[in-house]
Design a protein around this motif. Structure first.
Motif, PDB file in Angstrom:
ATOM      1  N   GLU A  40      29.545 -68.442-110.515  1.00 14.08           N
ATOM      2  CA  GLU A  40      30.101 -68.092-109.208  1.00 14.08           C
ATOM      3  C   GLU A  40      29.134 -68.472-108.085  1.00 14.08           C
TER       4      GLU A  40
ATOM      5  N   GLU B 245      24.117 -62.865-122.417  1.00 15.08           N
ATOM      6  CA  GLU B 245      24.125 -64.012-121.511  1.00 15.08           C
ATOM      7  C   GLU B 245      22.697 -64.452-121.189  1.00 15.08           C
ATOM      8  N   LEU B 246      21.803 -63.485-121.004  1.00 11.44           N
ATOM      9  CA  LEU B 246      20.402 -63.817-120.742  1.00 11.44           C
ATOM     10  C   LEU B 246      19.784 -64.496-121.958  1.00 11.44           C
TER      11      LEU B 246
ATOM     12  N   LEU C 180      20.222 -66.032-112.965  1.00 13.52           N
ATOM     13  CA  LEU C 180      21.243 -65.083-113.422  1.00 13.52           C
ATOM     14  C   LEU C 180      21.124 -63.785-112.644  1.00 13.52           C
ATOM     15  N   LEU C 181      22.225 -63.058-112.590  1.00 10.60           N
ATOM     16  CA  LEU C 181      22.223 -61.757-111.931  1.00 10.60           C
ATOM     17  C   LEU C 181      21.925 -60.669-112.949  1.00 10.60           C
ATOM     18  N   LYS C 182      21.282 -59.592-112.484  1.00 10.80           N
ATOM     19  CA  LYS C 182      20.859 -58.525-113.390  1.00 10.80           C
ATOM     20  C   LYS C 182      22.025 -57.786-114.033  1.00 10.80           C
ATOM     21  N   ASP C 183      23.210 -57.885-113.440  1.00 12.95           N
ATOM     22  CA  ASP C 183      24.337 -57.182-114.054  1.00 12.95           C
ATOM     23  C   ASP C 183      25.025 -58.023-115.138  1.00 12.95           C
ATOM     24  N   ALA C 184      24.473 -59.200-115.444  1.00 14.03           N
ATOM     25  CA  ALA C 184      25.014 -60.022-116.526  1.00 14.03           C
ATOM     26  C   ALA C 184      24.716 -59.357-117.869  1.00 14.03           C
ATOM     27  N   PRO C 185      25.575 -59.560-118.873  1.00 16.41           N
ATOM     28  CA  PRO C 185      25.313 -58.987-120.197  1.00 16.41           C
ATOM     29  C   PRO C 185      24.019 -59.533-120.803  1.00 16.41           C
TER      30      PRO C 185
ATOM     31  N   VAL D  11      15.981 -63.869-112.711  1.00 16.49           N
ATOM     32  CA  VAL D  11      16.990 -62.830-112.950  1.00 16.49           C
ATOM     33  C   VAL D  11      16.867 -61.842-111.789  1.00 16.49           C
TER      34      VAL D  11
ATOM     35  N   ASP E 105      24.352 -68.911-112.807  1.00 18.14           N
ATOM     36  CA  ASP E 105      25.534 -68.072-112.635  1.00 18.14           C
ATOM     37  C   ASP E 105      26.638 -68.936-112.007  1.00 18.14           C
TER      38      ASP E 105
END
Length: 200
Positions: A128, A110-111, A102-107, A81, A126
C-alpha cells in the motif's frame, strides 16, 4: 541460518520481535540494540546478514543508521519496521539503501518472509505504501532538507551555516525556498510539515 540484528528503542517491542523471529527455524537473532549508535556498533561487531531497525530511535535514527551501514558494511541488508505509514519515509528509506520497509502492525510471518526475501537479494515493501511513496514525492532538494532538519533541531542560521559549510545568506535562501515550497509561514512550520510528510 540467517543472522538477524534488531534495533528498536522500545524494550517490549524489541523483545516481542526477538521472540517471534526465534520461532523460525532458519532465523537467528544474534543481537539487539536500544538506540542507533549501539546498533551501528553491534553491526560492526556481529556483521549480521540482516538488520531490522525502527526509524525513530535515540542517538541515531533508523534512516541515518541504514545510510551508515550501507557505507561501511554494504553486505548487511537493512529492513525498516515502523509505525510511520508515510510514503515520504519509504522514499527516504530506499534512498539510503534500505531493502525492506514494513509496518509494525504487519503479521510476524510477513516480517520473517521479508527477512528471507531481502537476504536473498530482493526487496520487501509494504504494497500500500509503495504506490503512495511515488505519488507523495518531496519537493525539497537535498540541501533544503538538510537545512530544514538543522532548523528543526533549533539551530540558528549562523550555526546551520557553520555546520553545513555554507554562508548565512545561502542558508537563508534555502530556508526561504523550503518555506515557500511547503506553503509554510516560517521555518518551524515548514519543518513540522516536512516531518509529518516523512520528508525529513
Amino acid at each position: 541460518m540467517i543472522r538477524v540484528l534488531l534495533a528498536e528503542d522500545q524494550a517490549l517491542v524489541r523483545g516481542a520481535l526477538s521472540a517471534l523471529l526465534s520461532l523460525e527455524d532458519d532465523l537467528e537473532v544474534v543481537g539487539q540494540a536500544a538506540d542507533g549508535e549501539a546498533a551501528l556498533d553491534a553491526v560492526r561487531e556481529l556483521k549480521p546478514d540482516v538488520l531490522v531497525t525502527d526509524i525513530e530511535m535515540p542517538r541515531l535514527s533508523g534512516l541515518n543508521l541504514a545510510e551508515r551501514v550501507r557505507a561501511e558494511l554494504p553486505g548487511v541488508r537493512v529492513i525498516i519496521v515502523t509505525t510511520f505509514a508515510r510514503g515520504g519515509y519509504l522514499r527516504r528509506a530506499l534512498e539510503v539503501g534500505a531493502r525492506g520497509y514494513l509496518l509494525k502492525d504487519a503479521p510476524a510471518s510477513e516480517l520473517a518472509d521479508a527477512i528471507r526475501r531481502v537476504h536473498a537479494g530482493g526487496r520487501a515493501i509494504d504494497p500500500e505504501l509503495a504506490g503512495e511513496a511515488w505519488a507523495d514525492a518531496s519537493p525539497l532538494t537535498e540541501r533544503e532538507r538538510q537545512v530544514l532538519a538543522e532548523a528543526e533541531a533549533g539551530a540558528s542560521t549562523a550555526a546551520i551555516a557553520a555546520r553545513l559549510h555554507l554562508s548565512e545568506g545561502t542558508v537563508r535562501n534555502y530556508l526561504s525556498e523550503a518555506i515557500g515550497k511547503l506553503g509554510a509561514e516560517n521555518r518551524t512550520e515548514a519543518a513540522r510539515t516536512a516531518r509529518e510528510r516523512g520528508w525529513l
